[in-house]
Design a protein around this motif. Structure first.
Motif, short mmCIF file in Angstrom:
data_model
loop_
_atom_site.label_atom_id
_atom_site.label_comp_id
_atom_site.label_asym_id
_atom_site.label_seq_id
_atom_site.Cartn_x
_atom_site.Cartn_y
_atom_site.Cartn_z
N PRO A 135 43.64 36.07 14.93
CA PRO A 135 45.01 36.33 14.47
C PRO A 135 45.19 37.76 13.96
N SER A 136 46.45 38.20 13.97
CA SER A 136 46.80 39.52 13.45
C SER A 136 47.76 39.37 12.28
N PRO A 137 47.53 40.08 11.15
CA PRO A 137 48.45 39.99 10.00
C PRO A 137 49.81 40.61 10.29
N LYS A 138 49.85 41.55 11.25
CA LYS A 138 51.10 42.20 11.63
C LYS A 138 51.08 42.48 13.13
N ILE A 139 52.17 42.14 13.83
CA ILE A 139 52.23 42.32 15.27
C ILE A 139 53.07 43.56 15.57
N THR A 140 52.44 44.56 16.13
CA THR A 140 53.05 45.86 16.37
C THR A 140 53.70 45.89 17.75
N PRO A 141 54.90 46.45 17.89
CA PRO A 141 55.53 46.56 19.21
C PRO A 141 54.76 47.50 20.13
N ILE A 142 54.99 47.37 21.43
CA ILE A 142 54.24 48.16 22.41
C ILE A 142 55.16 48.67 23.52
N SER A 143 54.63 49.59 24.30
CA SER A 143 55.27 50.05 25.53
C SER A 143 54.32 49.74 26.68
N ILE A 144 54.85 49.14 27.75
CA ILE A 144 54.04 48.74 28.90
C ILE A 144 54.75 49.18 30.18
N ALA A 145 53.98 49.69 31.14
CA ALA A 145 54.47 49.95 32.48
C ALA A 145 53.49 49.31 33.45
N THR A 146 53.99 48.40 34.29
CA THR A 146 53.10 47.72 35.23
C THR A 146 52.69 48.68 36.34
N THR A 147 51.47 48.50 36.83
CA THR A 147 50.98 49.34 37.91
C THR A 147 49.78 48.66 38.56
N GLU A 148 49.22 49.30 39.59
CA GLU A 148 48.08 48.71 40.27
C GLU A 148 46.84 48.74 39.37
N TYR A 149 45.88 47.87 39.67
CA TYR A 149 44.61 47.83 38.95
C TYR A 149 43.92 49.19 39.07
N PRO A 150 43.34 49.70 37.99
CA PRO A 150 43.03 49.05 36.72
C PRO A 150 44.13 49.14 35.66
N PHE B 156 48.04 48.09 34.00
CA PHE B 156 48.53 46.81 33.48
C PHE B 156 49.11 45.97 34.61
N PRO B 157 48.68 44.69 34.76
CA PRO B 157 49.09 43.88 35.91
C PRO B 157 50.52 43.35 35.80
N THR B 158 51.23 43.42 36.90
CA THR B 158 52.61 42.92 36.93
C THR B 158 52.67 41.42 36.61
N ASP B 159 51.62 40.68 36.95
CA ASP B 159 51.63 39.23 36.71
C ASP B 159 51.47 38.87 35.24
N MET B 160 51.24 39.87 34.37
CA MET B 160 51.18 39.63 32.93
C MET B 160 52.43 40.12 32.21
N GLU C 255 58.31 48.17 31.38
CA GLU C 255 58.86 48.72 32.61
C GLU C 255 58.14 48.13 33.82
N GLU C 256 58.89 47.50 34.72
CA GLU C 256 58.32 46.94 35.94
C GLU C 256 58.42 47.97 37.06
N ARG C 257 57.26 48.40 37.57
CA ARG C 257 57.24 49.46 38.58
C ARG C 257 56.83 48.99 39.97
N LEU C 258 56.42 47.71 40.10
CA LEU C 258 55.89 47.25 41.38
C LEU C 258 56.87 46.40 42.19
N PHE C 259 57.61 45.52 41.52
CA PHE C 259 58.52 44.63 42.24
C PHE C 259 59.94 44.80 41.73
N GLU C 260 60.85 45.08 42.66
CA GLU C 260 62.20 45.45 42.28
C GLU C 260 63.01 44.30 41.69
N ASN C 261 62.63 43.06 41.97
CA ASN C 261 63.41 41.92 41.48
C ASN C 261 62.73 41.14 40.36
N ARG C 262 61.60 41.62 39.88
CA ARG C 262 60.87 40.88 38.84
C ARG C 262 61.36 41.30 37.46
#
Length: 333
Positions: free
Chosen positions: A287-302, A304-308, A326-333
């Motif tokens: 567990p975490s005592p505080k949950i910090t916001p993040i920035s994510i951009a999906t891309t190919e391995y390695p 961040f995976p689009t399926d997550m 930000e979703e960068r791999l699939f235009e409709n996801r």
């Protein structure tokens, strides 16, 4: 099942074993077309696509038995090379039979895969690569008609964009081609790496495994002999359970997992404040005592995976601030 009813609002605890990866299992099932004798593939996940691929192999004339998450397949009896629309329409990954069928038999007729709800995933990159290897390709009445009467020949292939199934299809085709095939801008996903490692361990020399440039030395239609193999753990299933632990701020342990495949997911969760115990084949999230916001951009391995993406979007709802995904791999996801 029409819907799932979830009684939430509680913490989770305990251990769970991660299943084999569907996206690793499907190309390995298609790879059995390159083999003579029996091939035993274990740690198969119990999902519809696996049953569909086995049904497709059976429809081509192969035989198989299934027991305890293992399929024993024999493709010696394949007597046709047409992957029918009625089967292919159920599963886009059926296109993975194109390369192996063409490489082994010199011709095939494979139905075009159906539409995709999350965007366009065309197979033109597969077809252009096979043409460079000497195949004649025609699209007719919804089918890919492919012919290489004298066998496929090695070539240099540059993918305009990273394609996982395209890389897998051409790697399998190159395994039985004559000469050396170089793939530039190859996919580096763990599922691609496992396919290459298995081929390399069983008589197909492949250089550059895990990189974006692969060199495959083909065996000129000499079939492989592979006895038994096991599918790698599903990194998306593992990541989903980690998000379940994070959302409920619980301590849970995942077993039979390869955390080297989860680095981008673990790093983002650590950035949000969660800690982990990492062992050889297990991960425990705390567990975490505080949950910090993040920035994510999906891309190919390695990356961040689009399926997550969806799981982290749900997790971001309880973060202390604004997250950006930000979703960068699939235009409709």
């Amino acid at each position: 099942m029409d819907y799932l009813e979830i009684d939430g609002g509680c913490t989770l605890s305990g251990e769970i074993e991660i299943s084999g990866a569907k996206n690793a299992a499907l190309p390995l099932l298609a790879m059995s077309i390159l083999c003579k004798g029996e091939v035993k593939i274990c740690n198969l996940p119990s999902v519809a696509d696996i049953k569909t691929m086995l049904l497709l192999l059976e429809d081509l004339g192969a035989s198989y038995s299934y027991e305890d998450e293992c399929a024993t397949i024999n493709t010696d009896s394949i007597n046709k090379t047409e992957a029918k629309y009625d089967i292919v329409r159920k599963m886009r990954a059926s296109i993975l039979t194109l390369g192996p069928l063409l490489a082994r038999f010199g011709e095939c007729r494979v139905s075009l895969p159906g539409g995709c709800a999350i965007g366009q995933r065309p197979i033109d990159l597969h077809l252009k690569a096979l043409e460079l290897m000497g195949a004649e390709i025609e699209i007719k009445e919804g089918y890919v008609l492919a012919s290489a009467k004298d066998g496929l020949k090695g070539a240099t292939i540059i993918f305009d964009k990273v394609t996982v199934t395209g890389t897998e299809n051409i790697v399998m085709a190159a395994a039985l081609a004559k000469g050396e095939t170089k793939i530039i801008n190859a996919a580096k996903e763990p599922e691609v790496v496992q396919l290459c490692e298995i081929l390399n361990d069983n008589g197909i020399l492949i250089k550059g495994i895990g990189s974006d440039e692969l060199i495959i030395h083909g065996r000129d239609r000499s079939l492989l002999e592979i006895e038994e193999l096991s599918v790698i753990p599903d990194r998306i299933e593992a990541g989903s359970y980690l998000c379940a632990g994070a959302i409920t701020n619980s301590t849970i342990t995942l077993k039979k997992v390869n955390h080297s495949h989860l680095i981008s997911i673990i790093l983002k969760l650590q950035e949000m404040g969660y800690n982990f115990d990492l062992n050889e084949e297990s991960i425990t999230i705390k567990p975490s005592p505080k949950i910090t916001p993040i920035s994510i951009a999906t891309t190919e391995y390695p990356g961040f995976p689009t399926d997550m993406q969806a799981q982290f979007m749900a997790l971001s709802l309880i973060a202390d601030g604004t997250s950006v995904i930000e979703e960068r791999l699939f235009e409709n996801r």
